[in-house]
Design a protein around this motif. Structure first.
Motif, PDB file in Angstrom:
ATOM      1  N   THR A 276      -5.293 -16.077  -2.293  1.00  0.00           N
ATOM      2  CA  THR A 276      -4.864 -14.673  -2.316  1.00  0.00           C
ATOM      3  C   THR A 276      -3.404 -14.535  -1.901  1.00  0.00           C
ATOM      4  OG1 THR A 276      -7.121 -13.966  -1.794  1.00  0.00           O
ATOM      5  CG2 THR A 276      -5.362 -12.384  -1.389  1.00  0.00           C
TER       6      THR A 276
ATOM      7  N   ARG B  84      -0.393 -13.193  -4.241  1.00  0.00           N
ATOM      8  CA  ARG B  84       0.411 -12.058  -3.789  1.00  0.00           C
ATOM      9  C   ARG B  84       1.897 -12.403  -3.793  1.00  0.00           C
ATOM     10  NH1 ARG B  84      -0.283 -10.595   2.282  1.00  0.00           N
ATOM     11  NH2 ARG B  84       1.042 -12.455   2.355  1.00  0.00           N
TER      12      ARG B  84
ATOM     13  N   GLN C 186       4.852 -10.733  -6.006  1.00  0.00           N
ATOM     14  CA  GLN C 186       6.077 -10.229  -5.373  1.00  0.00           C
ATOM     15  C   GLN C 186       7.307 -10.870  -6.004  1.00  0.00           C
ATOM     16  OE1 GLN C 186       6.255  -7.829  -3.044  1.00  0.00           O
ATOM     17  NE2 GLN C 186       8.509  -7.926  -3.069  1.00  0.00           N
TER      18      GLN C 186
END
Length: 508
Positions: A68, A72, A76
């Protein structure tokens, strides 16, 4: 290492009782065999299963969390890259100079062409310029590298049209051939609908695949760690539970005739504490069974003689009233003696119980005076209250009185009328002593070692009161030991014997 599980089911032997059977008993036996035949999961296996469950959840949570976080960070990074490309194009649109006119750009196609010629697309990135034609078609000007996607954006006319017509400036385009993250800067030099647009597109499949690869690697490492944990946990659980298996084995070997089995204690952990507790329980059981056997043996030994006497007199009793009266007197006397023996044996049996004595604060001087007054009624002797200490101690006054009166009775049996018997108490540091001293013939050295045992009497006995059952001094010793003290014997100055109760009870 070969081990035996602590809770494996024992084999149930088959029993053959003949051709005639009780249906209820047979059904009960079948239920018992079925109950015992069920597979039991040992404590070792249960510990290992719980350990594996917890570690699997932990490893799975770690791997999922890492994946995860990586996804992420990928999102980003892609978002920052798209925003940076859009800002660079906007700045070029505002400040750029057309190489042909040496002035600001007025043609969107020229603006896009010059900008893209000066860019170098990153991996998985497409830089595309879209210009709307008069017939509604989109002309494309691209700057891209080899894209690993199945269908790049510059080859997907429908996807380009959807992005161009979208009112947003960023978004995600879901396609059967792969997801696209995009950002768009509309170019409308003369206002109205955009006639052209700069589009930067990113294909995140490769970045997401790297995160998935890390996730798979973590799962493989977790699997190897679980296998290692299984082996190590199996060995460690076996070593930890070994004392428990020893407890089970010792408990299985215990019988009323053999209570000598003990568990070896190693270490200072909870298992060692369990072994120590089990050993202490066995000690208590052994003492209890020993006391029970001793009580039965003593009762059988001492009651056999009076029972024989009673039976003998009753069998030869004639019809003469005087003879009957004498027989009844003898039988009553023997029955009274049996009653006293039973009461003394019960008292000694209860001496092992924790509630045998009930200590309370007592004035030792008053207790000594009370014992002196009660003892004077035991016989015509020269009774003297030798010394009294004024101290407050914790003891059971009834039991101490019983012991002191028994010592006084013993002194009466070993003295002649008019001889001196002294009763007193004194303090010796943290200890207190109560004593009975007589001026009789004393106790022989060989008798001093045995007179406190049950049914053991000294060889020198004086007085006219006859011999007792030999339990009095045993009762005195039991009362002293129940108070954490002891009873000792020494010669009286000038002749005689002195019995001293030394109590290890400190003053409150």
């Amino acid at each position: 290492m070969t081990t035996t599980e602590a809770d494996q089911p024992a084999a149930v032997p088959e029993t053959t009782t003949g051709t005639t059977t009780d249906p209820a008993a047979t059904a009960e036996q079948r239920r018992e065999r079925k109950r015992r035949g069920r597979t039991r999961i040992s404590a070792r296996v249960r510990i290992l299963l719980w350990l594996l469950l917890v570690m699997t959840m932990a490893f799975g949570s770690v791997a999922t969390t890492v994946r995860t976080i990586l996804l992420r960070d990928t999102d980003q990074r892609i978002g920052d890259l798209l925003a940076q490309e859009a800002i660079e194009f906007t700045q070029f649109e505002e400040q750029g100079i057309d190489p042909k006119t040496k002035g600001p750009f007025t043609d969107p196609a020229q603006l896009l062409r010059v900008f893209l010629q000066r860019q170098h697309a990153d991996a998985d990135e497409e830089l595309i310029g879209l210009v709307a034609g008069s017939n509604g078609d989109l002309a494309k000007i691209i700057q891209t590298r080899e894209i690993p996607a199945r269908v790049p954006l510059h080859q997907d006319a429908d996807a380009r049209r959807r992005i161009f017509d979208s009112p947003g400036t960023t978004g995600t385009l879901e396609r059967p051939t792969g997801e696209i993250r995009w950002a768009k800067v509309a170019i409308a030099p003369y206002g109205g609908d955009p006639e052209a647009a700069f589009v930067v597109a990113f294909h995140p499949q490769a970045e997401q695949a790297r995160a998935d690869e890390v996730f798979r690697v973590l799962l493989v490492i977790s699997g190897v760690a679980l296998l290692m944990t299984t082996g190590i946990g199996w060995v460690v659980a076996g070593r930890i539970l070994q004392p428990v298996r020893l407890v089970r084995t010792a408990a299985a070997q215990l019988t009323e005739q053999d209570l000598t089995q003990r568990i070896p204690v190693h270490g200072r952990d909870d298992i060692a504490a369990l072994a120590e507790t089990f050993n202490a329980m066995l000690d208590r059981l052994e003492r209890a069974f020993a006391a029970q056997r001793e009580f039965v043996d003593d009762a059988g030994h001492e009651l056999r003689t009076p029972i024989t006497i009673v039976r003998g007199h009753l069998e030869v009793m004639g019809d003469d009233p005087a003879e009957r009266e004498e027989t009844l007197r003898l039988v009553t006397d023997e029955l009274d003696r049996m009653s006293r023996i039973v009461e003394d044996l019960l008292l000694l049996a209860n001496a092992e119980r924790p509630d045998f004595v009930t200590p309370e604060p007592v004035q030792l001087g008053e207790l000594t005076a009370d014992v002196y007054v009660k003892a004077r009624a035991l016989g015509a002797r020269d009774w003297r209250l030798a010394e009294v200490t004024d101290a407050e101690v914790r003891l059971d006054p009834q039991r101490i009185t019983q012991a002191m009166v028994q010592l006084a009775q013993n002194a009466v049996q070993h003295t002649a009328p008019g001889q001196r018997i002294s009763i007193g108490s004194r303090a010796d540091g943290p200890l207190v002593e109560l004593y009975v001293a007589d001026s009789g013939s004393g106790v022989r050295p060989q008798d001093a070692e045995v007179i406190f045992e049950r049914f053991r009497r000294g060889t020198t006995r004086r007085g006219s009161h006859g011999a007792g059952a030999g339990l009095g001094l045993s009762i005195v010793r039991a009362i002293a030991e129940a108070h954490g003290g002891r009873v000792r014997l020494h010669d009286t100055e000038g002749g005689g014997a002195t019995f001293v109760l030394t109590l290890d009870e400190t003053r409150p």
